[in-house]
Design a protein around this motif. Sequence first.
Motif, mmCIF file in Angstrom:
data_model
loop_
_atom_site.group_PDB
_atom_site.id
_atom_site.type_symbol
_atom_site.label_atom_id
_atom_site.label_comp_id
_atom_site.label_asym_id
_atom_site.label_seq_id
_atom_site.Cartn_x
_atom_site.Cartn_y
_atom_site.Cartn_z
ATOM 1 N N GLU A 116 -21.968 -10.091 -27.655
ATOM 2 C CA GLU A 116 -21.085 -10.659 -28.667
ATOM 3 C C GLU A 116 -21.264 -12.172 -28.747
ATOM 4 O O GLU A 116 -21.283 -12.769 -29.841
ATOM 5 C CB GLU A 116 -19.619 -10.322 -28.341
ATOM 6 N N ALA A 117 -21.393 -12.783 -27.576
ATOM 7 C CA ALA A 117 -21.596 -14.237 -27.577
ATOM 8 C C ALA A 117 -22.910 -14.617 -28.254
ATOM 9 O O ALA A 117 -22.998 -15.616 -28.984
ATOM 10 C CB ALA A 117 -21.555 -14.738 -26.133
ATOM 11 N N ASP A 118 -23.978 -13.781 -28.068
ATOM 12 C CA ASP A 118 -25.263 -14.059 -28.706
ATOM 13 C C ASP A 118 -25.137 -13.906 -30.213
ATOM 14 O O ASP A 118 -25.759 -14.672 -30.977
ATOM 15 C CB ASP A 118 -26.321 -13.090 -28.174
ATOM 16 N N ILE A 119 -24.338 -12.954 -30.675
ATOM 17 C CA ILE A 119 -24.152 -12.768 -32.122
ATOM 18 C C ILE A 119 -23.480 -14.003 -32.708
ATOM 19 O O ILE A 119 -23.906 -14.524 -33.760
ATOM 20 C CB ILE A 119 -23.307 -11.517 -32.387
ATOM 21 N N ILE A 120 -22.453 -14.506 -32.058
ATOM 22 C CA ILE A 120 -21.746 -15.691 -32.566
ATOM 23 C C ILE A 120 -22.684 -16.890 -32.571
ATOM 24 O O ILE A 120 -22.682 -17.704 -33.529
ATOM 25 C CB ILE A 120 -20.501 -15.970 -31.723
ATOM 26 N N LYS A 121 -23.520 -16.994 -31.526
ATOM 27 C CA LYS A 121 -24.442 -18.130 -31.453
ATOM 28 C C LYS A 121 -25.499 -18.010 -32.568
ATOM 29 O O LYS A 121 -25.875 -19.008 -33.201
ATOM 30 C CB LYS A 121 -25.123 -18.145 -30.088
ATOM 31 N N ALA A 122 -25.983 -16.792 -32.787
ATOM 32 C CA ALA A 122 -26.999 -16.601 -33.827
ATOM 33 C C ALA A 122 -26.427 -16.896 -35.202
ATOM 34 O O ALA A 122 -27.139 -17.416 -36.095
ATOM 35 C CB ALA A 122 -27.541 -15.166 -33.784
ATOM 36 N N LEU A 123 -25.158 -16.592 -35.435
ATOM 37 C CA LEU A 123 -24.530 -16.892 -36.715
ATOM 38 C C LEU A 123 -24.418 -18.402 -36.939
ATOM 39 O O LEU A 123 -24.325 -18.864 -38.081
ATOM 40 C CB LEU A 123 -23.126 -16.239 -36.792
ATOM 41 N N SER A 124 -24.417 -19.171 -35.873
ATOM 42 C CA SER A 124 -24.294 -20.627 -36.008
ATOM 43 C C SER A 124 -25.629 -21.259 -36.411
ATOM 44 O O SER A 124 -25.661 -22.396 -36.907
ATOM 45 C CB SER A 124 -23.818 -21.228 -34.686
ATOM 46 N N SER A 125 -26.731 -20.560 -36.124
ATOM 47 C CA SER A 125 -28.057 -21.122 -36.480
ATOM 48 C C SER A 125 -28.308 -20.939 -37.996
ATOM 49 O O SER A 125 -27.613 -20.169 -38.657
ATOM 50 C CB SER A 125 -29.155 -20.433 -35.672
ATOM 51 N N ARG A 126 -29.318 -21.600 -38.500
ATOM 52 C CA ARG A 126 -29.602 -21.544 -39.925
ATOM 53 C C ARG A 126 -30.653 -20.465 -40.255
ATOM 54 O O ARG A 126 -31.059 -20.319 -41.392
ATOM 55 C CB ARG A 126 -30.092 -22.900 -40.415
ATOM 56 N N THR A 127 -31.078 -19.737 -39.203
ATOM 57 C CA THR A 127 -32.095 -18.701 -39.431
ATOM 58 C C THR A 127 -31.400 -17.467 -39.973
ATOM 59 O O THR A 127 -30.476 -16.928 -39.325
ATOM 60 C CB THR A 127 -32.826 -18.356 -38.124
ATOM 61 N N PRO A 128 -31.783 -16.970 -41.130
ATOM 62 C CA PRO A 128 -31.119 -15.785 -41.688
ATOM 63 C C PRO A 128 -31.415 -14.559 -40.828
ATOM 64 O O PRO A 128 -32.516 -14.406 -40.284
ATOM 65 C CB PRO A 128 -31.743 -15.659 -43.093
ATOM 66 N N LEU A 129 -30.466 -13.726 -40.715
ATOM 67 C CA LEU A 129 -30.533 -12.446 -39.986
ATOM 68 C C LEU A 129 -30.935 -12.621 -38.522
ATOM 69 O O LEU A 129 -31.486 -11.703 -37.888
ATOM 70 C CB LEU A 129 -31.493 -11.473 -40.683
ATOM 71 N N ALA A 130 -30.649 -13.778 -37.923
ATOM 72 C CA ALA A 130 -30.982 -13.985 -36.508
ATOM 73 C C ALA A 130 -30.067 -13.167 -35.614
ATOM 74 O O ALA A 130 -30.392 -12.861 -34.471
ATOM 75 C CB ALA A 130 -30.857 -15.475 -36.176
ATOM 76 N N TYR A 131 -28.926 -12.765 -36.156
ATOM 77 C CA TYR A 131 -27.946 -12.042 -35.347
ATOM 78 C C TYR A 131 -28.187 -10.540 -35.346
ATOM 79 O O TYR A 131 -27.556 -9.787 -34.628
ATOM 80 C CB TYR A 131 -26.528 -12.273 -35.914
ATOM 81 N N ALA A 132 -29.106 -10.084 -36.190
ATOM 82 C CA ALA A 132 -29.246 -8.643 -36.407
ATOM 83 C C ALA A 132 -29.624 -7.913 -35.130
ATOM 84 O O ALA A 132 -29.084 -6.829 -34.820
ATOM 85 C CB ALA A 132 -30.279 -8.384 -37.513
ATOM 86 N N ALA A 133 -30.586 -8.494 -34.374
ATOM 87 C CA ALA A 133 -31.014 -7.813 -33.142
ATOM 88 C C ALA A 133 -29.871 -7.722 -32.143
ATOM 89 O O ALA A 133 -29.621 -6.658 -31.537
ATOM 90 C CB ALA A 133 -32.199 -8.572 -32.529
#
Length: 492
Positions: A116-133
């Motif tokens: 969950e923490a990785d998903i929140i961190k990925a959402l903060s980046s500007r890379t689209p769909l970085a949270y998908a994995a």
Amino acid sequence: MNMRKMLFIVIPLLFILNNAVSFFIFQSGRTVQQSYNMMLDRVLLYKQIEEKTRDNLRAINVYIMDRDNSSLGTYQTKSDELKELRSSLSAQTAISSTELMVRSYRHMLDTFMLQEADIIKALSSRTPLAYAASYGEAETTASFIQEEAYQLIDQELSYYQPFYRKIFVQTEVMNHWGVAVFILNTVLSVVLAYWISLRITRPIQELVRTAKQISDGNLQVAPPQMSAHSEFRILAESFDHMQENLRLLIQTEKESLEKDRLVKELELEVLQNQINPHFLFNSLNVLSKLALIEGAEKTSDLTVSMSNLLRYNLRKLDQPVPLRDEVEHAKEYFVIQQARFRERIRFVTEIDEAGLDVLVPVLTLQPLIENVFVHAIEGMEEGAVIKLAVSCHGDETWVAISDNGAGMNEQIRESLLHYDREEPVRKESGYGGQGHSTGLGTRNVFRRLELFYDKKDMVDIQSEPGKGTTVLIRIPAAGKGDGYVSPINRGR
């Protein structure tokens, strides 16, 4: 064993037995309840973790779609709640069969929270769909957590099932024991109550039978035999002493009755040799008429006074009379005594007519005046004065009999006033004539007044040696109406 010790032993034993059975049943139920609570707490905890995991995924999904702070705050709240449940799981003590599964379950929770923490961190980046994995991995971990929770719940139920079955069997046995002990206690209580009641009522019934036989006149009945340790032994011994005392009392009473019978026979013989008072009264009337016919008026008057005196003395002593009759009787008595003493004495009266209607015991004044002649003025050559005064004072009528004779000392005065004593007052210097004793007739008058009015301290005596005597009687003005006067022998 006496009744007191038996009750002190039996009642506490029954109480302890009942409490012991109740305690074992309570303790068994408490053990079952504690085990059930522990199992239920872990099952509920697994269920809450599984639900909170899905809630976290939904909150992350909402945040991915909205990307606003409100959704982020909702997620963080649910994440904190999941962490609290994780801490509660760590504090729980797992059963031996699920210890490895619980440890794996905790690791999956830790992994899920990291994902969950990785998903929140990925959402903060500007890379689209970085949270998908990371989101896919979190969904997979959540499904594992759900499956593991169901398995843990099954393991818990499987583990506690034989334990609960055993406890239920033990509880059922304890319930049977409780019913058996209850029935046993009830039977024992009834038996002991019946036995104790017999121990109490049987001696009482025997004593009652003995008392009835004694009341029927059988004084030879043997008292009931009691055990040496029985409380009723003292009562039985008291019955025995009572029988002995009754036998002695009856024997003494028989002897006394025999003596009284002999005395009555002797009195009857003496009475048969005495002159009949009515015959004497009639003879005095004949002598009075004869003296009057022959011209001896003083002799006739004296004979009439003697006849009146005798007739008055024939009255019943238990009947009250007006004070007026007592005054007239006292005057008749003085007439007879003046024939003896002549000019040596003088009789003075001060009578308030309003006080003459009160009722007094018969022969109240004459014995007191007689004592004046016998003990006060008999030795005086001249100047003797006897005064009879009747006066009203509030709710009382005062009757005073005074003389100027020899008087009496303080010892004799106190003894006359304390007429409840039995010993007579002997002649003292300055009171009474030679050969006389004093106090018996006076005491009799005082005692009859006390009984008639049911009142004490009605009489006062004022006297000093050589200065005369005054006897004062304070009579309630209301009198007593139909009062009863005990016919006491008025000896002097």
